[in-house]
Structure formats: structure tokens, C-alpha cells
Design a protein around this motif. Structure first.
Motif, mmCIF file in Angstrom:
data_model
loop_
_atom_site.group_PDB
_atom_site.id
_atom_site.type_symbol
_atom_site.label_atom_id
_atom_site.label_comp_id
_atom_site.label_asym_id
_atom_site.label_seq_id
_atom_site.Cartn_x
_atom_site.Cartn_y
_atom_site.Cartn_z
ATOM 1 N N TYR A 6 -1.869 -4.824 8.070
ATOM 2 C CA TYR A 6 -2.658 -6.000 8.447
ATOM 3 C C TYR A 6 -3.422 -6.586 7.265
ATOM 4 O O TYR A 6 -3.657 -7.790 7.216
ATOM 5 N N ASN A 7 -3.872 -5.745 6.350
ATOM 6 C CA ASN A 7 -4.743 -6.208 5.263
ATOM 7 C C ASN A 7 -4.193 -5.959 3.868
ATOM 8 O O ASN A 7 -4.809 -6.368 2.893
ATOM 9 N N LEU A 8 -3.060 -5.274 3.772
ATOM 10 C CA LEU A 8 -2.565 -4.903 2.448
ATOM 11 C C LEU A 8 -1.874 -6.084 1.771
ATOM 12 O O LEU A 8 -0.992 -6.724 2.355
ATOM 13 N N THR A 9 -2.287 -6.371 0.562
ATOM 14 C CA THR A 9 -1.649 -7.408 -0.258
ATOM 15 C C THR A 9 -1.300 -6.799 -1.614
ATOM 16 O O THR A 9 -1.838 -5.755 -1.995
ATOM 17 N N LEU A 10 -0.402 -7.438 -2.320
ATOM 18 C CA LEU A 10 0.008 -6.912 -3.621
ATOM 19 C C LEU A 10 -1.060 -7.240 -4.661
ATOM 20 O O LEU A 10 -1.139 -8.357 -5.156
ATOM 21 N N ASN A 11 -1.902 -6.265 -4.962
ATOM 22 C CA ASN A 11 -2.927 -6.414 -5.991
ATOM 23 C C ASN A 11 -2.951 -5.131 -6.829
ATOM 24 O O ASN A 11 -2.064 -4.274 -6.702
ATOM 25 N N THR A 12 -3.962 -5.004 -7.649
ATOM 26 C CA THR A 12 -4.038 -3.827 -8.534
ATOM 27 C C THR A 12 -4.165 -2.531 -7.740
ATOM 28 O O THR A 12 -3.545 -1.516 -8.072
ATOM 29 N N PHE A 13 -4.958 -2.563 -6.671
ATOM 30 C CA PHE A 13 -5.172 -1.359 -5.851
ATOM 31 C C PHE A 13 -3.870 -0.900 -5.200
ATOM 32 O O PHE A 13 -3.500 0.277 -5.286
ATOM 33 N N SER A 14 -3.155 -1.819 -4.555
ATOM 34 C CA SER A 14 -1.917 -1.432 -3.869
ATOM 35 C C SER A 14 -0.841 -0.994 -4.861
ATOM 36 O O SER A 14 -0.090 -0.045 -4.601
ATOM 37 N N THR A 15 -0.764 -1.665 -6.016
ATOM 38 C CA THR A 15 0.208 -1.259 -7.040
ATOM 39 C C THR A 15 -0.099 0.148 -7.551
ATOM 40 O O THR A 15 0.820 0.966 -7.759
ATOM 41 N N LEU A 16 -1.394 0.458 -7.741
ATOM 42 C CA LEU A 16 -1.795 1.795 -8.184
ATOM 43 C C LEU A 16 -1.412 2.856 -7.157
ATOM 44 O O LEU A 16 -0.911 3.932 -7.508
ATOM 45 N N ILE A 17 -1.621 2.548 -5.873
ATOM 46 C CA ILE A 17 -1.267 3.494 -4.805
ATOM 47 C C ILE A 17 0.243 3.742 -4.791
ATOM 48 O O ILE A 17 0.711 4.880 -4.667
ATOM 49 N N ILE A 18 1.023 2.678 -4.915
ATOM 50 C CA ILE A 18 2.487 2.789 -4.897
ATOM 51 C C ILE A 18 2.966 3.665 -6.055
ATOM 52 O O ILE A 18 3.755 4.611 -5.878
ATOM 53 N N VAL A 19 2.469 3.364 -7.263
ATOM 54 C CA VAL A 19 2.910 4.091 -8.466
ATOM 55 C C VAL A 19 2.479 5.559 -8.397
ATOM 56 O O VAL A 19 3.273 6.469 -8.690
ATOM 57 N N LEU A 20 1.231 5.815 -7.965
ATOM 58 C CA LEU A 20 0.746 7.198 -7.880
ATOM 59 C C LEU A 20 1.503 7.996 -6.827
ATOM 60 O O LEU A 20 1.814 9.174 -7.037
ATOM 61 N N SER A 21 1.814 7.372 -5.691
ATOM 62 C CA SER A 21 2.535 8.085 -4.630
ATOM 63 C C SER A 21 3.918 8.500 -5.107
ATOM 64 O O SER A 21 4.358 9.642 -4.891
#
Length: 344
Positions: A145-160
Motif C-alpha cells: 500500500y505504501n511502498l515506493t521505489l526509493n532509497t529505503f526500499s532499494t536498500l531492503i531489496i539489496v540487503l535481503s
């Protein structure tokens, strides 16, 4: 489980909690659904014949309670600041990141994954399968509902993807290998959420099928560690081949079925001009394929042992044929799907 009325009741309320969460029109309703889901899952985890389930259920409860408190606190804070208690949209970046962090903690995505492998190690295979699949549906839907492609989401994707790949390198427990694999797949599920619902559905269904196939074989032949899969006296060679080919499919190796959803996500990310992100994702996923290939080579070539006296008995079991059928689906579906698509 169906013959046990108590477990059947908790299983029903577990599914009901997830449905309440994904169909709620406010964060308070979503929180209620998550709590019903949590309180239904805890009794299902406890198994009197396995002492490790008590520790795993306690770890799971404390972590989920922390995530629920953070979620409720963030929603109340958002309602007080922005006076929008009934909205599922949170516009402030800090509040949005805090809300997303609580949901990521609930499903065990990196860097909030500290509890996930330890809990998986203490569960039965069926409960582990539910934890890796069904328990992720509600947090992922709320996250979308609230997730957009920004620095936070990119960091989560890469770390996961990075932690899910590196974490499984030195593991001998198959439960922990599948746990880190689940963390790795969360790194692919999150961008699939942002790209479209169809992509997310295809990826999640494929991942659930492949994970279910592996867990079915591991539970049927009572395998928990890699040395058992290498030279276990009751595992026929075809089952060993089925297990490791399905693991390669889960890792996303072409031309197996597991490559299909990754292929779609890579194509969609490239079309959205996210070249750097998709390059990082693809490169780090190759680490997972490396240790799956290493395990497959070791099991099928280097550590090969075969006993002849129990093979006819094993081949008469219905799970033997089911395992072979599931393996054929996981290995042959991608070429067949591509052929049908081109013929149409």
C-alpha cells in the motif's frame, strides 16, 4: 491436523486473520487481522514430541509482538500528526519507513531477519512451510500500500538478496538453507509488489510450489541435514536427483520453472529503467546458485552411496511417485510454457 479439532480451529482462524488483514480498509483493522493470525499460529507451532518448538514459538511470539507494537505505535502517531485515522496511505517518508520496517520485521526480511533462521530450525516441516509462505501474505499485501521505489526500499531489496545468498553458504541444516532462501526470495517479491499484482502472484505461487515440493520430499524421507541427503540409506537416486534439481529450480537456474518469475521481474525492471537495481539483484542471486550447484555436484557425484536391498520397497511407496511428478513439473514447466506462448 484435520483429525485434531483444536488444530483445525486454529488453522481456520489463522487463515481468517490473514483474510481480515488483506481486506481491511484501515490500519487498525489490518492490525487486528495480524494479531488473530499471530495468536492462531503460536499453538500450531508447539509440538510435544519436539522440545525445540517451545523455544521457536517463544522467539516467534516476542518478535511478532515487537513488530505489532511498532506497527500500532506508527499508525497512532500518523493519525495524531496527519489526522487521517482511516487511511491506508501514509505520506510522511519517516512514518512510511517506520511502518514498512514493522511489516518487514513481521515477515523476516533483511536487515530484520535475525529471528527467522533460528525459528525455522525449531519447527516441523509443515509449520516451516506455513511460516515461509502463508505467513508472508498479509505483511506483503500491507507493505504494497505504501511502498515506493526509493532509497529505503532499494536498500531492503539489496540487503535481503545479499544476506539470503551469503547466509546459506556455510549451513548444513536444510531448514536454515530454506530459511535463507526465503529471505533471498523476499528481495525479489518486494520489487514484484511495486511492479504489479500479476508479477507478485506468479512469483509467490511458483515459490510456494517449489518450496512445498522440497519440504514434501524432506519430510517423506526424514531428511534434515545435508549429510543425510548425500548418502542416506533409504533415499533412492531418483529422489536425490529430484531434490537437488528442485533446489536448483528454487534458486532460479534456467531452464527450470523457478527462472520464469525471475525472468519476468528482470524484464519489467529493465523496462522501468532500473538497470542498476536489477544488475545488483541478478549478480547477488548467482551466489545462491553457486552453493546450490556445489551441493548438487557433491551429492550426485562426489558423495555418492547406494544400497540395493531397500530400493524395491521404497519404489512401491506413493510419495516416491509424487516426488518424481513434482520434480518433472518443476524442471519441465518453463520450456513447455515458452513453447505454448510461442505457438499462441
Amino acid at each position: 491436523m484435520i483429525n485434531n479439532p483444536t488444530k483445525f480451529l486454529f488453522l481456520t482462524t489463522l487463515m481468517g486473520g490473514t483474510i481480515i488483514s488483506i481486506s481491511a480498509n484501515s490500519w487498525f483493522g489490518a492490525w487486528i487481522g495480524l494479531e488473530i493470525n499471530l495468536l492462531s499460529f503460536i499453538p500450531l507451532l508447539i509440538n510435544s514430541s519436539n522440545l525445540m518448538t517451545t523455544e521457536a514459538s517463544l522467539k516467534y511470539f516476542l518478535t511478532q509482538a515487537l513488530a505489532s507494537i511498532t506497527l500500532l505505535f506508527t499508525v497512532i502517531l500518523s493519525a495524531l500528526i496527519f489526522a487521517a485515522p482511516n487511511s491506508l496511505l501514509v505520506m510522511n517518508p519517516f512514518i512510511n519507513s517506520l511502518l514498512s520496517s514493522s511489516l518487514l520485521l513481521k515477515m523476516g526480511a533483511a536487515p530484520f531477519h535475525f529471528w527467522f533462521p533460528g525459528v525455522m530450525e525449531g519447527l516441523t516441516w509443515i509449520n516451516g512451510f506455513m511460516l515461509m509462505t502463508w505467513q508472508k501474505i498479509a505483511p506483503l499485501m500491507l507493505l504494497s500500500y505504501n511502498l515506493t521505489l526509493n532509497t529505503f526500499s532499494t536498500l531492503i531489496i539489496v540487503l535481503s538478496i545479499l544476506i539470503g545468498s551469503i547466509g546459506g553458504l556455510n549451513q548444513s541444516s536444510l531448514r536454515k538453507i530454506l530459511a535463507y532462501s526465503s529471505i533471498n526470495h523476499l528481495g525479489w517479491l518486494i520489487p514484484a509488489l511495486m511492479l504489479g499484482e500479476n508479477l507478485w502472484n506468479i512469483y509467490f505461487i511458483t515459490y510456494s510450489f517449489l518450496t512445498g515440493t522440497i519440504i514434501f520430499m524432506l519430510q517423506t524421507f526424514n531428511i534434515s541435514h545435508l549429510n543425510q541427503a548425500f548418502s542416506y540409506k533409504s533415499v533412492p537416486p531418483i529422489i536425490k536427483f529430484s531434490l537437488f534439481s528442485t533446489l536448483l529450480s528454487l534458486g532460479g537456474l534456467p531452464p527450470f520453472l523457478g527462472f520464469l518469475p525471475k525472468w519476468l521481474i528482470i524484464q519489467s525492471l529493465a523496462a522501468s529503467s532500473m538497470i542498476f537495481t536489477v544488475t545488483l539483484m541478478t549478480t547477488m542471486t548467482l551466489i545462491t546458485l553457486f552453493y546450490y550447484l556445489r551441493l548438487a555436484f557433491s551429492a550426485l557425484m562426489l558423495s555418492y552411496a547406494e544400497n540395493t536391498w531397500n530400493k524395491p520397497i521404497m519404489k512401491m511407496m506413493p510419495p516416491f511417485y509424487l516426488s518424481v511428478i513434482f520434480m518433472m513439473i518443476s524442471t519441465m514447466s518453463l520450456p513447455i510454457t515458452s513453447l505454448i506462448f510461442h505457438l499462441m
